[in-house]
Design a protein around this motif. Structure first.
Motif, PDB file in Angstrom:
ATOM      1  N   ASN A 723     -11.987 -21.088 -22.222  1.00  0.00           N
ATOM      2  CA  ASN A 723     -11.632 -19.865 -22.917  1.00  0.00           C
ATOM      3  C   ASN A 723     -12.864 -19.166 -23.483  1.00  0.00           C
ATOM      4  O   ASN A 723     -13.052 -17.966 -23.310  1.00  0.00           O
ATOM      5  N   ALA A 728     -16.982 -14.922 -23.159  1.00  0.00           N
ATOM      6  CA  ALA A 728     -18.402 -14.558 -23.159  1.00  0.00           C
ATOM      7  C   ALA A 728     -18.726 -13.705 -21.917  1.00  0.00           C
ATOM      8  O   ALA A 728     -19.361 -12.644 -22.032  1.00  0.00           O
ATOM      9  N   SER A 731     -17.272 -10.288 -22.214  1.00  0.00           N
ATOM     10  CA  SER A 731     -18.022  -9.468 -23.153  1.00  0.00           C
ATOM     11  C   SER A 731     -19.292  -8.908 -22.493  1.00  0.00           C
ATOM     12  O   SER A 731     -19.628  -7.739 -22.671  1.00  0.00           O
ATOM     13  N   GLN A 768     -21.469  -7.813 -26.117  1.00  0.00           N
ATOM     14  CA  GLN A 768     -21.477  -6.681 -27.055  1.00  0.00           C
ATOM     15  C   GLN A 768     -21.344  -7.107 -28.527  1.00  0.00           C
ATOM     16  O   GLN A 768     -21.472  -6.291 -29.409  1.00  0.00           O
ATOM     17  N   GLY A 769     -21.052  -8.370 -28.717  1.00  0.00           N
ATOM     18  CA  GLY A 769     -20.897  -8.846 -30.106  1.00  0.00           C
ATOM     19  C   GLY A 769     -19.539  -8.483 -30.686  1.00  0.00           C
ATOM     20  O   GLY A 769     -18.685  -7.942 -29.983  1.00  0.00           O
ATOM     21  N   VAL A 774     -12.949  -6.532 -35.747  1.00  0.00           N
ATOM     22  CA  VAL A 774     -12.540  -7.590 -34.800  1.00  0.00           C
ATOM     23  C   VAL A 774     -12.751  -8.954 -35.439  1.00  0.00           C
ATOM     24  O   VAL A 774     -11.894  -9.841 -35.365  1.00  0.00           O
ATOM     25  N   THR A 785      -8.677  -6.673 -27.792  1.00  0.00           N
ATOM     26  CA  THR A 785      -9.269  -5.336 -27.625  1.00  0.00           C
ATOM     27  C   THR A 785      -9.290  -4.950 -26.149  1.00  0.00           C
ATOM     28  O   THR A 785      -9.789  -3.884 -25.795  1.00  0.00           O
ATOM     29  N   LYS A 786      -8.746  -5.882 -25.338  1.00  0.00           N
ATOM     30  CA  LYS A 786      -8.831  -5.634 -23.891  1.00  0.00           C
ATOM     31  C   LYS A 786      -7.490  -5.087 -23.411  1.00  0.00           C
ATOM     32  O   LYS A 786      -6.441  -5.568 -23.852  1.00  0.00           O
ATOM     33  N   GLY A 789      -5.691  -7.813 -21.973  1.00  0.00           N
ATOM     34  CA  GLY A 789      -5.754  -9.064 -22.749  1.00  0.00           C
ATOM     35  C   GLY A 789      -4.426  -9.461 -23.367  1.00  0.00           C
ATOM     36  O   GLY A 789      -3.540  -8.635 -23.558  1.00  0.00           O
ATOM     37  N   MET A 790      -4.279 -10.735 -23.700  1.00  0.00           N
ATOM     38  CA  MET A 790      -3.061 -11.274 -24.330  1.00  0.00           C
ATOM     39  C   MET A 790      -3.258 -11.524 -25.834  1.00  0.00           C
ATOM     40  O   MET A 790      -2.323 -11.499 -26.612  1.00  0.00           O
ATOM     41  N   GLY A 791      -4.508 -11.836 -26.168  1.00  0.00           N
ATOM     42  CA  GLY A 791      -4.801 -12.059 -27.594  1.00  0.00           C
ATOM     43  C   GLY A 791      -4.313 -13.393 -28.140  1.00  0.00           C
ATOM     44  O   GLY A 791      -4.133 -13.548 -29.346  1.00  0.00           O
ATOM     45  N   CYS A 822     -23.060 -12.696 -29.093  1.00  0.00           N
ATOM     46  CA  CYS A 822     -22.446 -13.479 -30.172  1.00  0.00           C
ATOM     47  C   CYS A 822     -22.340 -14.938 -29.798  1.00  0.00           C
ATOM     48  O   CYS A 822     -22.548 -15.315 -28.642  1.00  0.00           O
TER      49      CYS A 822
END
Ligand code: ADP
Length: 846
Positions: A723, A728, A731, A768-769, A774, A785-786, A789-791, A822
């Motif tokens: 994950n 990473a 990003s 992008q950090g 966030v 933020t995607k 994405g599912m979050g 990050c």
């Protein structure tokens, strides 16, 4: 009618002294008045005694004066008589002497004259005629004169004293009295020398007369004088020659002042002069005896009166003390009675009120004057209870009392009512006879109110406890008794202690202290104050009670029960639903994890397809090549084998990829084993690389050498790593980094967090950090933020890490002020507490 007050007042027109006296008397304190009243009679008696004494004194002095006077008169009279007698004898003898001087008397005649004289006058004892040469010419003596004293005629005058008087009489030519020393018989003699003279006037001798002083006393002193007094004749040296004297007084009468000197008088007898003194002493008179007797009587009576007065005074003083004590006691009792909150009422045998105290009046509102003397029905009886109270009073008066008292309603003067409790006791007088009844009354409105409040609060308390959805039970230590059990406890366990004890035993802690005396020595609580005991030892435990089929959370604590005993309270809450929920949540989490893995794989599907495409294309190419070469028969056996081996390797690789994916997504039971970190990491990297490669991201990983094994579920940790690595890569992709900066680094190193050895996994990207907003919501489920994405990725990651007692964190990497990427890291403790891992078996929630 006369005003009763003024009748008792003293008359105003009384004389000023009376008024003054009354004022003075009134101004004295009662104690002083008593003292005056007591002292006045004593003073009066003493004054009386003094008056008697002075009266006696005065009378006695008067009498003594009179007596003295009488003695003097009598003595003078006796002296006169003696003097007369002596003078008479002297006269006669001088006549004889004259006759001799004139030579008219011869010796015989002389003797006969003398004889006649001696016979007639017994005091004259002997007479002698002595010539100038001291020769006794003639003599005559009374027959009673002793022979030794005779002066026979022809003898010579002998005896020094008589001779010197003879010389004196010769020289003086005058009669001379003298007193020679007492004669042999002891009776005193008085001699009279009368000088003789011859014709020429010359001394011619003396006539010597000798008197018996005793006889003088006897015959010359009048009988009435000698009867009244002790009469004596004394010589010049105060020696008694004749007569007697009163012996000096002895005894108590000596104490009297007037008895000190005897009443006597003495006077010299002329013509003898100082050589002979007559003295009379008064005999004790009966008057003195009577007087002193009276005096002593009066004195004794006075003393007795004074003594009785003093006795009376002391008696009164004791009475006064007793009275004062009584008054103090009465005041004390009255004060007590008045300060008492209990009302007191006394009834006589007929039911009439004879006494009420202040509290009774205050309670009822009726004054003492209004109540005392009243007969039933009493004013404080409520009208509606009158009959009942009358009957009760009748019972009371007949001695049918209730031991614990009884409750009645009492009406105040203003008509309001209150509840009171009455207690009855018989009134016994000093003679032991019952004179009435004493009733004490207590206002119980307040106690009643308090009792009601108490029972209401008790009710509230029990209602709350009963309604509680927890079972509450209290039992003393070391006893089977159940002190308290609420409804739920009774529902679950009945009214026995068994349930309580079972819960205590199953909960394990705190252990039950043994109060068994025989086991005192091993009592772990010995010496521990109950305060500490009750303060400490409050612990929770979750137990399963098979009889109920319930999970219970048991909390127990020690408390001091109302009777002082140490008791244990157990509160049990039914946590079965929670347990179920937790179990379901755990199952759900598990499902979520595996679906998450599936999702990950789904998301990775194109990458996986691409990954699989390569071996499959290779196999296809190898096979096509082989087919054409075999058809052309241009192949030898050696080349054929090599091509087949390559084909098989490609097929193997494809199989490996599928196997890895299968094992990753395979739904398996949570399974913790001691896992090798390097293996675990390489497997995760293998999976992640499929994705990373597609995104043109380089992955470098560093695993520290000789890492100890971790007690983890390897699939879950792999899931976390995959994950993080995927995020990473995404990003970096999102940041559109140039090829040179498209890299991710995975580091696995041992570390020490708070003195605890851990293994830290960190994933560093050049993406992008994290924006601050966030960062705040990073671990929220379904936060992303995607667009696709599912979050739930990071949320799951954290749950997995924390279920392994680890912690996870994220931070931005800066290059100057720019975010250069990050870093996500998490650590897992090294085989820290296997049992703790066991306990936290299902604490994962979505
Ligand atoms: P999803 O990946 O499905 O969006 P995640 O829970 O994995 O869900 O991530 C939540 C969000 O956290 C992402 O949408 C992303 O904005 C942010 N995020 C996660 N990892 C990174 C990272 N390495 N760099 C920047 N942002 C990240």
């Amino acid at each position: 009618m006369q005003d009763p007050v003024s009748a008792h007042e003293p008359p105003h027109d009384a004389g000023a002294p009376t008024g003054w006296w009354r004022r003075w008397w009134g101004s004295q304190t009662p104690g002083r008045q008593d003292r005056f009243a007591m002292l006045a009679p004593v003073a009066a008696v003493l004054l009386f005694l003094a008056a008697i004494v002075s009266a006696f004194w005065y009378l006695r002095l008067e009498e003594m004066d009179r007596e003295h006077e009488a003695v003097r008169r009598d003595v003078e009279y006796a002296q006169q008589r003696v003097r007369l007698r002596l003078l008479e004898r002297q006269e006669q003898l001088m006549r004889v002497a004259h006759d001799i001087s004139n030579q008219q008397l011869e010796r015989d005649e002389f003797v006969s004259r003398i004889e006649a004289m001696v016979i007639q006058y017994p005091e004259l004892q002997a007479v002698a005629w002595i010539d100038d040469r001291r020769r006794i010419r003639a003599s005559y003596a009374a027959p009673s004169v002793a022979a030794g004293q005779l002066r026979p005629a022809g003898g010579v005058l002998r005896g020094g004293e008589t001779e010197s008087i003879y010389t004196l009489a010769r020289d003086l030519q005058q009669p001379v009295y003298s007193q020679p020393a007492a004669g042999a018989d002891g009776s005193g003699l008085l001699q009279l020398h009368i000088p003789l003279s011859n014709q020429q006037g010359k001394f011619a001798g003396v006539v010597l007369g000798e008197y018996s002083i005793d006889a003088i006393l006897r015959y010359a002193v009048p009988a009435e004088v000698s009867a009244k007094y002790a009469v004596a004749l004394l010589d010049g040296k105060n020696r008694i020659i004749a007569g007697n004297s009163v012996p000096p007084r002895k005894g108590p009468s000596q104490l009297l002042p007037w008895a000190a000197q005897p009443n006597e008088y003495e006077v010299p007898v002329s013509p003898v002069g100082n050589g002979l003194i007559i003295r009379a002493q008064a005999y004790r008179t009966s008057l003195g005896v009577i007087g002193s007797g009276l005096f002593w009587l009066v004195g004794a009576l006075s003393a007795m009166t004074a003594w009785m007065l003093i006795g009376n005074w002391r008696h009164t003083r004791r009475r006064m003390q007793a009275q004062r004590a009584l008054v103090a006691e009465t005041n004390f009792r009255r004060a007590m009675e008045n300060s008492m909150l209990t009302g007191m009422r006394a009834l006589d045998m007929q039911g009439r009120i004879t006494y009420v105290n202040a509290a009774f009046c205050q309670m009822t509102g009726w004054s003492e004057g209004e109540l005392v003397g009243r007969t039933p029905p009493f004013p404080y009886w409520p009208d509606e209870d009158r009959e009942q109270l009358m009957a009760r009073l009748d019972d009371e008066l007949h001695g049918r009392t209730v031991a614990g008292g009884f409750q009645v309603r009492v009406k105040r003067k203003d008509g309001s009512l209150f509840d009171a409790r009455l207690y009855l006791s018989p009134l016994i007088d000093a003679k032991g006879q019952q004179t009435g009844w004493m009733t004490s009354m207590t206002d119980i409105t307040e106690p009643n109110r308090i009792r009601e409040q108490l029972s209401a609060s008790y009710e509230r308390f029990t209602t709350v406890l009963e309604a509680l959805d927890a079972s509450v039970s209290v039992a003393p230590l070391g006893s089977e008794e159940l002190l308290f059990a609420n409804k739920l406890y009774r529902l679950w366990f009945g009214v026995q202690t068994a349930g309580h004890l079972q819960m205590v035993a199953q909960a394990g802690v705190p252990e039950q202290p043994r109060l068994d005396e025989s086991l005192d020595a091993v009592d772990s609580f010995v010496g521990l104050p109950t305060g500490t005991l009750t303060a400490a030892r409050s612990e929770n435990a979750e137990i399963f009670v098979p009889e109920l089929g319930k999970w219970l959370e048991v909390r127990s604590r020690y408390l001091n029960w109302v009777d002082g005993r140490l008791a244990q309270m157990v509160i049990a809450t039914d946590i079965t639903p929670r347990r179920h929920a937790e179990e379901q949540a755990a199952a759900q989490a598990e499902r979520a994890q595996s679906s998450s893995r599936l999702i990950t794989m789904g998301e990775m599907a194109s990458s996986v397809a691409h990954e699989l495409n390569q071996p499959l294309t290779a196999i296809n190419n190898y096979c096509n090549g082989l087919v054409s070469r075999i058809r052309k028969q241009q192949i030898n056996e050696e080349d054929l084998l090599a091509a087949l081996e390559k084909t098989a390797r490609q097929a193997q690789r494809a199989g490996q990829i599928i196997q890895r994916i299968r094992s990753f997504v395979k739904r398996s039971e949570p399974n913790r084993t001691l896992s090798d970190v390097a293996t675990l990491v390489s497997e995760a990297v293998e999976l992640a690389e499929i994705e990373l490669r597609r995104r043109n991201v380089r992955l470098s990983h560093y695993v520290a050498a000789r890492l100890p094994k971790l007690m983890v579920d390897p699939i879950l940790i792999e899931q976390v790593l995959v994950n993080l690595l995927r995020n990473a890569a995404e990003s970096i992709e999102h940041a559109r980094r140039p090829a040179s900066r498209r890299s991710v680094e995975l580091r696995v190193i041992p570390k020490d967090i708070d003195g605890q050895p851990v293994i830290e996994f960190s994933v560093l990207d050049s993406g992008q950090g994290l924006a601050p907003e966030v960062m705040e919501r990073l671990y929220e489920a379904f936060f992303t933020t995607k667009p696709e994405g599912m979050g739930i990725g990071l949320n799951l990651c954290r749950s997995i890490v924390e279920s392994h007692q680890g912690r996870m964190q994220a931070e931005n990497i800066y290059n100057g002020t720019d975010v250069a990427g990050c870093r996500f890291s998490f650590w897992i403790p090294l085989a820290g507490a296997p049992d703790a891992l066991e306990n936290k078996n299902a604490g994962v929630a979505v």
